[in-house]
Every structure is written in C-alpha cells, then in structure tokens.
Design an enzyme around this catalytic site. Sequence first.
Site, PDB file in Angstrom:
ATOM      1  N   SER A 261      56.746 -41.150   1.168  1.00 57.24           N
ATOM      2  CA  SER A 261      55.378 -41.820   1.149  1.00 57.24           C
ATOM      3  C   SER A 261      55.392 -43.264   1.856  1.00 57.24           C
ATOM      4  O   SER A 261      54.388 -43.786   2.328  1.00 57.24           O
ATOM      5  CB  SER A 261      54.890 -41.909  -0.213  1.00 57.24           C
ATOM      6  OG  SER A 261      55.238 -42.601  -1.169  1.00 57.24           O
ATOM      7  N   ASP A 262      56.417 -44.213   1.314  1.00 54.51           N
ATOM      8  CA  ASP A 262      56.572 -45.459   1.934  1.00 54.51           C
ATOM      9  C   ASP A 262      56.497 -45.242   3.420  1.00 54.51           C
ATOM     10  O   ASP A 262      55.968 -46.243   4.192  1.00 54.51           O
ATOM     11  CB  ASP A 262      57.723 -46.099   1.427  1.00 54.51           C
ATOM     12  CG  ASP A 262      57.778 -46.754   0.073  1.00 54.51           C
ATOM     13  OD1 ASP A 262      56.499 -47.079  -0.203  1.00 54.51           O
ATOM     14  OD2 ASP A 262      58.830 -46.878  -0.566  1.00 54.51           O
ATOM     15  N   MET A 263      57.336 -44.483   4.073  1.00 56.85           N
ATOM     16  CA  MET A 263      57.579 -44.288   5.566  1.00 56.85           C
ATOM     17  C   MET A 263      56.600 -43.735   6.120  1.00 56.85           C
ATOM     18  O   MET A 263      55.959 -44.300   7.189  1.00 56.85           O
ATOM     19  CB  MET A 263      58.827 -43.557   5.785  1.00 56.85           C
ATOM     20  CG  MET A 263      60.118 -44.082   5.293  1.00 56.85           C
ATOM     21  SD  MET A 263      60.435 -45.860   5.885  1.00 56.85           S
ATOM     22  CE  MET A 263      61.898 -46.152   4.907  1.00 56.85           C
TER      23      MET A 263
END
Length: 360
Positions: free
Chosen positions: A165-167
Amino acid sequence: MGKLSGIKVIDLSVFLPGPMMTMMMADQGAEVWKVESPAGDPARDQEPFEGGQSVWFRALNRGKKSIVLDLKSAAGKARLWDLIENADVFVEGFRPGVMARLGFDYAAVSARNPGIVYCSISAFGQEGEMAHHPAHDLATQALAGFLSINDGPDGTPVVPGVAASDMAAGLTALSATLMALLGRERTGKGDYIDCAMFDSLLPWSAHTMGLAIAGGDPPRSASQRSLGGAAFYQVYETADKRHVVLGARELKFAHNLLTALGRMDLYPIAERPAGEQGELIAFLRQTFATKTRDEWTLWFADKDVAFSPVLDLREAFAQPHVAERGLLVTGGGGHMVAPAIRFAGESWSPASAPELGADD
C-alpha cells in the site's frame, strides 16, 4: 537533462510513499527540495547503514536537496513560502488537518501559487470516518482485504514482504501528479490530489476481487487459481528445504512439464477448476522433493515451462540478469537500485542523498 528538468518539487513527506514518488521525479531531473524537521526523516535512522547513511534513506532520497525548517516558527514558515513561490509540485504526508493548522493547506498554497500541483498522501484520505485513523502499510493492507489472502497453508495471515500500500500510493501519487502537470499545460491551473494508501491498493486486487466486489464470497487461497489453488501456480519445497515455483495459467506449460515427467495421464487434472487439483499438487510436491532447488533449476533449463527458483534478495541481486540490465549500481555513496524507468538514448548515474540540512 531529464524528462522533468525545470520542475521544482517541495517534498514534506517521510518514510516510504512520498519519498519514493519524489525520488522517481528526481531521477528524471526534477529539482526536489526535501523539507525536514530538525530531527530529520525517521528513515535516516533505519538500519542497515553503508557509507555513513541508511541504505533505506539513500534509496528513496537520492538526488534531492535537504533543508531543515521548523514549520511552527515564523522563520520556518517564511522560508517555506519562499520555496513555494516558484514551485510546481507540493507533496505532504501528514495526517489530515496538520497542514491547515500550520497554514500550508491547499487553499493557502494555491492562493499564493495558482499553478501548483498539491499532493496529499495519507492512509485513508482527507475525508471520511477513517481519515484520522493512524496506520502504516500493514494496517491498510489488513483493512483492504489483502492480508486475508497473504496467508500460509493453515490460513493464518502473515506479514507481507512488500509494503504494497505504501508503494501503490507512491505510484498513484506520481501518476496523478504527472497528469495534473500535463493538464496545467492546457489550463495554466494547478490541482489538488488526495491520494490514500487504502484507495491506491484496492484496484491491485482486480484479478481476485471478482465475487467479493459483486457481493459474493471472498477469495480463499486454497481454492483461487492465483493464490495457490492451482497446481501450476504454486510453491513447492525441494529436497534441500528450499523452494521453487510454477507460475503460469496456460495449459501448454502443464502439457510440457507432464510430458517431460512422463505423467501425461495427470494432464486432465490441470484442466480442472482451481481447488480441484489436489492429486496433481500432491504429485508435484512429491516430485520436487526428490531434487535440490539448484538441481531443478538445471533440469528446467531446456524446458519451456514457467518455472523459477525462489531466491533470497542477496541471490536476486547477484543474478547475471541484474548485471546485464544494469540494475544494481555503485555510486552516490553506496549501492543503489537503478530506476525502473529509463529512456532510450539517455544515461543515468546515481546521485547522492543529502545530509540533513545540506541545502539550508
């Protein structure tokens, strides 16, 4: 001269999503000003270190400038306004409401610079009941349903190896920002982007969400083709307790492998729906347990089968393919992974990551 030469970016983000986004812009020639608190981006302190810098920090902040500002002070605010005056992009990753309290929300910034593209990255977006809920990658993956299918054989979810989800948020924010910059070429006006990690991750389940999105049952790893329910999309243990994978949907690969193994009698099982291939999975488990991982790699070398050994990250970076593609480079104070985005006829060399306050 990179594709983004002449673009000035003000980056107030830390850790992963925002820094990844602005690093990709810096790689293409953008002038990125990393605005840090006196304590600096927490990623600066994350092990391991090489050449006196965190490898994590250097990997996501190469080619940027660093300026230390106390945004609660009059002097810090004034300096940030100076940077904003002729900036093209403004990126922040605080909790919703923080920038408004500091006096740098989109309304205030766009009033000074109408052409600016302002991107806010958060876990759950700027509005809604979850907006102020604290979360990093693991929590957003859990709430997005991804952790439920990142499970072991017993169905227990495990911590994922990739901060998806960060990426996803970093890539979504980058795409949206570039779209807004293109739109500004026609209108002369900037834009506001509310990029949520949760929102960014949901579309990544397109190949497994079918029934669930239509109100049906959620996918289960044991019965879903892409999650481990099929014999030819599966992880197998080898004789040396390492692992290999078969990673394809096309039946031609099942035909090729079962022919080579002299077991075409099992081919009809490969044609069954996922979840009904237990006999074939059991046969392949027994088969792969008879040789080591590296012995299987040699055996498959002349076979047209979607097969791969499971490598650790050190082995992955040591592959000849990585060297042939120039994907691991030395420079800028240490080792770095080259940009995935490279253009024909253009060279790239790694820039260093700034020391804290190097450009005050």
